[in-house]
Design an enzyme around this catalytic site. Structure first.
Site, PDB file in Angstrom:
ATOM      1  N   ASP A 479     -26.922 -23.537  45.635  1.00 13.86           N
ATOM      2  CA  ASP A 479     -28.053 -22.682  45.289  1.00 13.86           C
ATOM      3  C   ASP A 479     -28.219 -22.565  43.775  1.00 13.86           C
ATOM      4  O   ASP A 479     -27.309 -22.907  43.001  1.00 13.86           O
ATOM      5  CB  ASP A 479     -27.800 -21.296  45.910  1.00 13.86           C
ATOM      6  CG  ASP A 479     -29.081 -20.561  46.248  1.00 13.86           C
ATOM      7  OD1 ASP A 479     -30.140 -20.921  45.716  1.00 13.86           O
ATOM      8  OD2 ASP A 479     -29.020 -19.609  47.051  1.00 13.86           O
ATOM      9  N   ASP A 549     -37.311 -19.520  51.104  1.00 14.19           N
ATOM     10  CA  ASP A 549     -36.675 -18.312  51.653  1.00 14.19           C
ATOM     11  C   ASP A 549     -37.577 -17.636  52.666  1.00 14.19           C
ATOM     12  O   ASP A 549     -37.160 -16.713  53.356  1.00 14.19           O
ATOM     13  CB  ASP A 549     -36.358 -17.324  50.526  1.00 14.19           C
ATOM     14  CG  ASP A 549     -35.023 -17.641  49.859  1.00 14.19           C
ATOM     15  OD1 ASP A 549     -34.258 -18.448  50.417  1.00 14.19           O
ATOM     16  OD2 ASP A 549     -34.752 -17.079  48.782  1.00 14.19           O
TER      17      ASP A 549
HETATM   18  C1  GLA Z   1     -31.129 -17.641  47.720  1.00 13.19           C
HETATM   19  C2  GLA Z   1     -31.236 -18.611  48.865  1.00 13.19           C
HETATM   20  C3  GLA Z   1     -30.973 -17.909  50.164  1.00 13.19           C
HETATM   21  C4  GLA Z   1     -29.607 -17.282  50.133  1.00 13.19           C
HETATM   22  C5  GLA Z   1     -29.477 -16.364  48.935  1.00 13.19           C
HETATM   23  C6  GLA Z   1     -28.072 -15.892  48.738  1.00 13.19           C
HETATM   24  O1  GLA Z   1     -32.169 -16.720  47.729  1.00 13.19           O
HETATM   25  O2  GLA Z   1     -32.465 -19.242  48.865  1.00 13.19           O
HETATM   26  O3  GLA Z   1     -31.072 -18.796  51.248  1.00 13.19           O
HETATM   27  O4  GLA Z   1     -28.628 -18.284  50.077  1.00 13.19           O
HETATM   28  O5  GLA Z   1     -29.878 -16.999  47.729  1.00 13.19           O
HETATM   29  O6  GLA Z   1     -27.938 -15.064  47.649  1.00 13.19           O
END
Ligand code: GLA
Length: 740
Positions: A479, A549
């Site tokens: 990430d 997300d």
């Molecule tokens: C980002 C990712 C999510 C999750 C969060 C965790 O927003 O896109 O899928 O992994 O971080 O903090």
């Protein structure tokens, strides 16, 4: 697929059965563009297509000749300030403060296959037969600098790859302040510019605007490719559609700051370019040093946006993605993020995994919150050791238990980041990007580690490699949750600061390279706050990317549809989540959520224990279904049928290579009342094959389905007789199988 050089006229003609790309060396030794588009037959000379013009006030190259002006000639890689008043493809600041250059043709080579780009992701050729590369060598005699323009053409695809290399061979230092990967002058401006724009949770919406005089641009200056603009644009003829007409797609294999722009002059010439964003970029080269631009990909389609996308898909799926996972179907995963956020224990995770396993899930992915003392986003990034309170047996203990259940284990990391509340920051505060004597912005309470520094990349690499060696980890979700601000590399000279953004992304690539070399069977999924780094550069290392997300099915239809303009289904992470959805608070049926997520790398982002027995049974069937069709999803050709950007409905389909198997998805956002009747017209089938449609039992020829279509009024128009699947946010699948 020859690359032909006409010696007398110094013309190069790159062509295959679909496209021609023609340029020449002009009288002044600089490359001039002649033609790019649908294949035309080769001939001795295309000189008659070089258009000279006599215009007042034009800066002209030769005394006594008022027709040779770089301002009006179409070019391949235009310079700044030496006759051309338009935006240049590069700019070099020299020791005397001058920016004037004159790169003159010296030589060329034609190579079989394609060279690798050192330190950078790039499309590759698997054999010498499938591609051919032309390199044009130019030199500026004053600086004694070499410029190499590289062109690769594929035998079987309407694709040209371009990049540029600068080699300083002179004694002086030169500073590149701008170096595009591609510049292309088109003889007219009758195009619409298609872009993919958005924001967090609404990534890659398709936008369209007619070209006009002046500049139209997309860009990122955030250190990553961004939610806002994807490093891609297309120039589409106004009359071109999804299936007809001329489209030029331009994509950059890069994950950092970029600029993609079209500049139309007042004579209707359109100059398209893409490359590293020149803002705060400056790269000094001493004698013997080389600068390599990222690679730009040009796709030509004479059959609309659909063919452009399928070309990108084939190229990126098979000749950009590499390694163990390229040709393999991807596991069905369960991810605990939306189920628990950071509030979990080993016991809770095992409970989620057990039920998931029982329903057919193949991999459990543990998301954020497992390390340091992280219970919220204010701490612990940078401390990549498990939190004993949550995981008393460590990552290894948990991973082994998951493996013993017969599932694979995956782990979330965010290696480029640090929180101030961490051991790493206490030990190395100067590893953070920022000006030490000024305040820096945080993003989600975190700061960016300076990945332009080898020692930082190595330190983080060692920590994470340790975990990968110790525990049976089969998947990594990498990430990246904030943009870079206060771009400043502590302890580095003034001159080095202009290299920070590019060196940062080279650092990211080098760490990916280390992991994918040392752990070739680990599946990497890239992620950046959802889809803020969904770009071709990432796909070279991580074959799939968390698409957004936003897991709401209705929103996902738009996001996946937009993403499909460039990226194959095999690259999109798509999960079913709970309702009401956590981003939109919308309730959508479980079936619609799955039937949207099937068109990608499928999984669940929820605690399946919260479902009723009936719903669990539905999930069990969904997983069984996906496993049966996932090869088709991975490898099939993708056709967009109805755009969710234009209607309250959407449809798309995938067709297998032999055309004997296909799957179409139809989505209805809002149930209309008493609406007009509807037929769904399919694409990409074999007109001579007779198909059976699993869901309806109908048998029909490919020709019929592609021309007359299927009547779907009972479902699409709100006049369905049966009770099930009524109301808003409904979907339907149609699986087609050739009848033997
Ligand atoms: C980002 C990712 C999510 C999750 C969060 C965790 O927003 O896109 O899928 O992994 O971080 O903090």
């Amino acid at each position: 697929m020859p690359i032909v050089f006409h010696k007398k006229t110094k013309e190069f003609h790159l062509y295959n059965s679909e496209i021609s790309y023609i340029f020449c060396i002009l009288k002044n030794g600089q490359p001039g563009q002649i033609y790019y588009g649908e294949k035309i037959k080769d001939r001795d000379s295309f000189q008659h297509l070089i258009e000279y013009s006599f215009r007042d006030m034009a800066p002209c190259t030769y005394e006594g000749d008022r027709t040779f002006s770089m301002e009006y000639l179409k070019q391949e890689y235009p310079s700044y300030g030496h006759g051309d008043m338009r935006y240049p493809a590069y700019e070099i600041l020299q020791e005397d403060g001058s920016r004037i250059t004159e790169f003159v043709f010296e030589d060329y080579v034609i190579l079989k296959g394609k060279r690798k780009l050192t330190g950078l992701p790039a499309v590759y050729a698997e054999s010498d037969e499938e591609a051919e590369t032309l390199e044009i060598y130019l030199r500026d005699r004053v600086m004694n600098t070499r410029m190499i323009l590289s062109y690769t053409i594929f035998e079987q695809l309407p694709v040209i790859l371009r990049n540029t290399r600068f080699i300083q061979e002179g004694e002086s230092c030169i500073t590149l302040e701008h170096a595009m990967s591609l510049s292309l002058d088109l003889p007219d401006d009758r195009y619409e510019m298609i872009t993919l724009t958005g924001a967090w949770a609404r990534e890659r919406y398709i936008k369209k605007a007619p070209l006009h005089e002046g500049v139209q641009a997309i860009y990122s200056m955030r250190g990553h490719s961004s939610h806002q603009f994807n490093p891609f644009f297309a120039l589409k003829r106004p009359e071109a559609t999804e299936d007809t007409g001329e489209v030029i797609g331009i994509s950059l294999v890069y994950s950092g700051n970029f600029l993609g722009q079209t500049v139309v002059d007042t004579f209707g010439v359109a100059r398209a370019m893409i490359g590293i964003h020149p803002e705060v970029f400056s790269w000094t080269l001493k004698k013997g040093e080389i600068f390599q631009t990222p690679e730009a990909v040009l796709v030509y389609s004479n059959k609309g946006l659909g063919k452009m996308s399928r070309t990108f898909h084939r190229l990126y799926h098979r000749r950009l993605v590499r390694g163990f996972w390229r040709d393999r179907v991807r596991p069905v995963v369960i991810n605990n993020w939306e189920a628990t956020y950071m509030d979990f224990t080993e016991e809770k995770i095992l409970k989620i995994a057990e039920t998931a396993k029982e329903l057919g899930v193949e991999m459990m992915v543990l998301d954020d919150g497992w390390f340091g003392h992280r219970d919220d986003d204010t701490s612990s990034l940078g401390d990549w050791y498990p939190n004993p309170k949550k995981l008393p047996h460590g990552i290894r203990g948990l991973a082994e238990k998951i493996e013993n259940m017969g599932m694979k284990f995956g782990l979330w990391i965010e290696p480029e980041m640090v929180n101030k509340d961490s051991r790493l920051y206490a030990e190395h505060p100067d590893w953070v990007i920022g000006v030490p004597y000024r305040d820096s912005c945080h993003g989600r309470n975190q700061y960016v580690l300076d990945f332009s520094k080898e020692e930082v990349v190595e330190y983080i690499g060692d920590q994470i490699s340790g975990l990968l060696k110790e525990a049976p980890i089969s998947y990594i979700k990498w990430d990246m949750n904030r943009s870079i601000s206060e771009a400043f590399s502590q302890g580095r000279s003034r001159e080095e600061q202009g290299k920070l953004f590019h060196k940062y992304i080279l650092g990211v690539y080098s760490l990916y390279d280390r992991f994918t070399t040392d752990f070739p069977e680990v599946l990497f999924e890239s992620c950046a706050s959802g889809g803020a780094r969904f770009d071709p550069g990432m796909l070279y290392y991580a074959p799939q990317c968390w698409t957004s997300d936003n897991t709401d099915a209705v929103e996902r239809i738009r996001i996946q549809y937009g993403t499909s303009l460039v990226y194959p289904l095999s690259s999109m992470g798509c999960h079913v989540s709970e309702v009401p959805n956590q981003q939109t608070f919308r309730n959508t049926p479980l079936a619609t959520r799955a039937e949207t997520a099937y068109f990608g790398c499928f999984g669940y982002e929820m605690d399946l224990n919260t479902l009723t027995e009936e719903e669990k049974q539905e999930v069990r069937e969904q997983i069984r279904y996906y496993k049966r069709i996932r090869k088709l999803i991975m490898d099939g050709a993708f056709y967009r049928l109805v755009s969710p950007f234009e209607a309250e409905e959407a449809a798309w389909m995938v067709v297998s290579e032999d055309k004997k198997h296909a799957l179409a998805g139809y989505y209805r956002m809002r149930q209309p009342a008493n609406a007009p009747l509807k037929r769904l017209v399919l694409k990409g089938l074999d007109p001579d094959i007779r198909y059976q449609i699993r869901e309806t039992g109908l048998e029909a020829g490919g020709d019929e389905l592609m021309h007359a279509g299927m009547a779907i009024s009972d479902f699409a128009c709100g006049i369905r007789k049966q009770k099930e699947r009524q109301g808003d946010y409904q979907s339907r699948l149609f699986e087609l199988t050739a009848v033997s």
